[in-house]
Design an enzyme around this catalytic site. Sequence first.
Site: not given
Length: 403
Positions: A141, A226, A255
Amino acid sequence: MTDTAELIELSERRSAHNYHPLPVVIREAEGAWVTDVEGRRYLDCLSGYSSLNFGHGNAKIIEAAREQLGRLTLTSRAFFHDQFAAFAAGLGDLTGKDMVLPMNTGAEAVETAIKVARKWGYEVKGVARDRANIIVMEDNFHGRTTTIVSFSTDPDAHDGFGPYTPGFKIVKYGSADAVRDAVDADTVAVLVEPIQGEAGVLVPPEGYLRQLREICTENNVLMIADEIQSGLGRTGDTFACDHEGVVPDVYVLGKALGGGVVPVSAIAADRDVLGVIRPGQHGSTFGGNPLACAVACAVIDILNTGEYQARAKRLGAVLHERLGGMVGRGVVAVRGRGLWAGVDIDPSLGTGRQISEALMRRGVLAKDTHGSTIRLAPPIVISEEDLLWAVDQLAGAIDDLDG
Ligand SMILES: *Cc1c(COP(=O)(O)O)cnc(C)c1O
């Protein structure tokens, strides 16, 4: 309006159904707790998908934001502003890299890493024009843009959004051999989540990241980590790659970098990589804006103390010990690291959604990932007492469904 049902009805009627929220309408929050419009309190065990690692309303972060809001919020990158240097140097130091490139959302940072890797491939590695490929993992993802969903193996994320961007090779996650077999002369990067969050908090076998590092170095390929969800304290280290002592060529962050206040993302890399981007070749109107930089600087200061990493490690051990004791009692398996867990519930008891709803009725907000997996990722500020209470509620929710 304070009526839960009315607010939900209007929200659902006037917005696209790209999410399926739990039926709770939150109005305010502090630390690890949120309060809904009717005054009910819930323990937040999702933390905005790990955007709120430092808690709701973190005093240092809110103070930095407030101070900056009153002075300067946006200049565009057409000019310098007084928060930018500290942000770039601070994030560079935190990652141990020469340079950073700020964006806003995680997906934009991933896109940035892809563009940089391709350009590096053509200009530095000497790959023939338009021939570059990037190795990515099954069940990845990395965000929702058309290029990123092109290499998603999740049918919901991928199907119906073609034509797809070429240039990606998908291999099995957790297998270094699969990456070794896929690398060819045109490979410019390996893009990997050190722990796959959305896939269900999948932790790769010990040594996997070190092996990827070796393969990338041997083949002159960039290792792109990531760390948007795994990084910034969540796993008990600043970066999940730290667990194996691995330093990727490119960190992708987002985030929690925005402290749960504003979207802030960035990539960090050394000059031989990030130096390939020159004026006009990449950018973002809001990327690196003064408010984002001030907030991110507060986040970086917090991380530099090491307190949150240590706390996630300590509380994570408590969490995993307790969850481990539930295996065989409605729980099939538990994975994760630090204050981050994927809990597979016995599917015969119900779906992940049903468990999430049962947890909500017991005052805990958590979200299922796939099938019957629940993800637990409370803000790192959570107290040990509250953490244990949350695990008790999970056991209770399993009993509720079993009964
Ligand atoms: C959330 C996430 C993204 C995308 O971030 P957005 O801010 O939602 O675009 C990318 N990679 C990982 C690992 C993530 O968890």
